[in-house]
Structures are given as structure tokens and as C-alpha cells.
Design an enzyme around this catalytic site. Sequence first.
Site, PDB file in Angstrom:
ATOM      1  N   LYS A  52       0.844  -1.320  -0.016  1.00  0.00           N
ATOM      2  CA  LYS A  52      -0.098   0.001  -0.092  1.00  0.00           C
ATOM      3  C   LYS A  52       0.790   1.141  -0.086  1.00  0.00           C
ATOM      4  O   LYS A  52       0.736   2.418  -0.590  1.00  0.00           O
ATOM      5  CB  LYS A  52      -1.039  -0.050   1.320  1.00  0.00           C
ATOM      6  CG  LYS A  52      -2.011  -1.132   1.130  1.00  0.00           C
ATOM      7  CD  LYS A  52      -2.961  -1.326   2.414  1.00  0.00           C
ATOM      8  CE  LYS A  52      -3.721  -2.597   2.225  1.00  0.00           C
ATOM      9  NZ  LYS A  52      -4.653  -2.836   3.489  1.00  0.00           N
ATOM     10  N   GLN A  96      -4.636  -1.673   9.665  1.00  0.00           N
ATOM     11  CA  GLN A  96      -4.643  -3.003   9.050  1.00  0.00           C
ATOM     12  C   GLN A  96      -5.090  -4.083  10.008  1.00  0.00           C
ATOM     13  O   GLN A  96      -4.786  -4.013  11.094  1.00  0.00           O
ATOM     14  CB  GLN A  96      -3.353  -3.342   8.669  1.00  0.00           C
ATOM     15  CG  GLN A  96      -2.911  -4.628   7.725  1.00  0.00           C
ATOM     16  CD  GLN A  96      -3.395  -4.655   6.461  1.00  0.00           C
ATOM     17  OE1 GLN A  96      -3.853  -3.459   5.849  1.00  0.00           O
ATOM     18  NE2 GLN A  96      -3.924  -5.625   5.975  1.00  0.00           N
ATOM     19  N   ASP A 119     -10.856   2.609   4.204  1.00  0.00           N
ATOM     20  CA  ASP A 119     -11.342   1.507   4.383  1.00  0.00           C
ATOM     21  C   ASP A 119     -13.042   0.913   4.166  1.00  0.00           C
ATOM     22  O   ASP A 119     -13.425   0.181   3.776  1.00  0.00           O
ATOM     23  CB  ASP A 119     -10.766   0.807   5.300  1.00  0.00           C
ATOM     24  CG  ASP A 119      -9.630  -0.231   5.152  1.00  0.00           C
ATOM     25  OD1 ASP A 119      -9.375  -0.460   3.859  1.00  0.00           O
ATOM     26  OD2 ASP A 119      -8.913  -0.610   5.983  1.00  0.00           O
TER      27      ASP A 119
HETATM   28  N1  GUN Z   1      -7.106  -7.136   6.216  1.00  0.00           N
HETATM   29  C1  GUN Z   1      -7.290  -7.881   5.215  1.00  0.00           C
HETATM   30  N2  GUN Z   1      -7.826  -6.904   4.256  1.00  0.00           N
HETATM   31  C2  GUN Z   1      -7.711  -5.739   4.487  1.00  0.00           C
HETATM   32  C3  GUN Z   1      -8.229  -4.390   4.165  1.00  0.00           C
HETATM   33  O1  GUN Z   1      -8.998  -4.186   3.191  1.00  0.00           O
HETATM   34  N3  GUN Z   1      -8.089  -3.446   5.110  1.00  0.00           N
HETATM   35  C4  GUN Z   1      -7.389  -3.583   6.239  1.00  0.00           C
HETATM   36  N4  GUN Z   1      -7.249  -2.306   7.029  1.00  0.00           N
HETATM   37  N5  GUN Z   1      -7.252  -4.625   6.780  1.00  0.00           N
HETATM   38  C5  GUN Z   1      -7.185  -5.761   5.777  1.00  0.00           C
END
Ligand code: GUN
Length: 291
Positions: A52, A96, A119
Site C-alpha cells: 500500500k 490493518q 477502508d
Molecule cells: N486485512 C485484510 N484485508 C484488509 C483491508 O482491506 N483493509 C485492512 N485495513 N485490513 C485488511
Amino acid sequence: MTILDGKKVSNDIKDEITEQVKKMKAKGEKVPHLAAVIVGNDGASLTYVGSKVRACERVGFESTMVRMSNTTSEIELLDKIEELNQNDDIDGFIIQLPLPPQINTQKVLMAVDPSKDVDGFHPENFGKMALDMSTFIPATPFGILELLDRYDVETKGKHTVVIGRSHIVGRPMSILMGRKGFPGNSTVTLTHSHTKNITQITSQADIIISALGVPNFLKAEMVKDDAVIIDVGITRVPDESSPKGYIITGDVDFENVSKKASFITPVPGGVGPMTIAMLLKNTLLAREQRM
Ligand code: GUN
């Protein structure tokens, strides 16, 4: 059979975002700034957050990675979230997942300012999504919609079967595919661990979206001819012959299912890269809404 090439489409989207950032810079505007909080040392989570941050650099965003130890308390994380909520330089941030067991995930997600919740996990944004209001759509479902859109995959009146009801993928996906508009207007069945006779259901599906996390779960016998197959699985399966010691494996038995499918996403290179591109798109939206 057409491969839904998430790698290519995500690169197209990143190029489009790069152009927009260039225009922002030329006008002397602030560029989008994404922060990502990671608690603990989970290898997969560190890899995702690293991707990311690299994606931010590629499109010209600013990014900040906030690393916190595995023993971080809930209060410490809530304090960090408040700091990010208040920090005017940060346009959007993500926590995350998964979080260590001492932390209540729902409480943490509810502490994120909805206007910075790129998100789309805050109940306010999730509720808006369910009500067809403009909001941040969770990145993985948003990426799947974008893939269906860019490949002109018909969804209207189709039977979409979603496998898995996670808050991040399955649940929002089931809502989005049933919404009015395109992609949408599907008749949706949401299946999960208590679903009986899943093969009977999947074999009637025009579109299958599998977000289960069980390698090679979906076999050719479970799929009808010309079905559209979206594989959200990304499980690390130990493999001594690969340099990393594991290979990323999807939920779909690609070799056999692809022979029957009309459209199918590969793993890797399907849904995964789309998730990151859509997180960038949400961050750009967050910046624009703060101007
Ligand atoms: N863990 C697995 N997929 C995601 C996601 O799309 N966002 C976040 N913050 N954590 C994750």
C-alpha cells in the site's frame, strides 16, 4: 474464456490517479496523504501494508506507516487513532486487520473519523453503502465492481453467489451486487459455514464470488458452464520449491474451473492488486472532500 486481469486494470487506475495528482500539484494543491497503522509483526499484514505504501509512492501520494508493537493496548491504539483523526495533514488512514486479541476490533474501527475512513469499515460508511448513499466502499468489493465494470460483465438479473460473510469482503459484496445500478441488480445468495449443500447453490450461479480462504475449495463440478468466477482467496500455502517458502493460492481450482468459466480472475494478479488501487481511489476522494 477471458481472464479478468486485475494487474493490468489496477495499473490503468494507478496511471489515471497519477495524472490527477500531477494536476493537483500543478495547481499548487496539497497531494493526498494516506496513513496505515499496523499492530504487531504478522508477515502477510506487513507485506500488504508495504504494498500500500509503495503504491502511494508510485502515484505521487504522501504516505505514513505507523508501526506499533504486538503488545499495544487498546487505549494506546485509540490514542493513535485520535491523533490521526486530528492531524490535518492526513487525508485518510487504515488500521490493518487482523488486530492482536487484546484489542476490540469493532471498537477501534468505530473510533476512526468517518471522513478519513478510506477502508469504509466504520458503521456510518457501511450503513451509507447499504443505503446507496455516496461513501467510501471497502476496497476489495470496490475493486471487484470496478473489474466487472471495465470488462463489461453483465450483472443485471444474474444470480450472484457470494461465498463467505466477512465484514471486509463477503457481507459488503452481497449488498453491493444487489444494489440498483451497474454493476448490481443481481439476485444475491450469501453462503457461509452453515450453508447446506453448497454445490447445489453454486452450480446455479451465473456469478460466483469466493472469499473463503480455503485453497482450491471451488471445483469444476460446483460451477456451471459460462459462469463468471471471482476468486478473493489469498492463502499462503507452504511450498519448499518456491523462494519465499510458500505460494499464494486462491479459493478456486483455477486449472479446471477456468475451462468452464466465461470470465475468471487469476490468483495472484486478479482481485489483490485491485484492492490497493481502490484504496488509492478512496484516498483521492477523501482529499477532494476535504478541499
Ligand atoms: N486485512 C485484510 N484485508 C484488509 C483491508 O482491506 N483493509 C485492512 N485495513 N485490513 C485488511
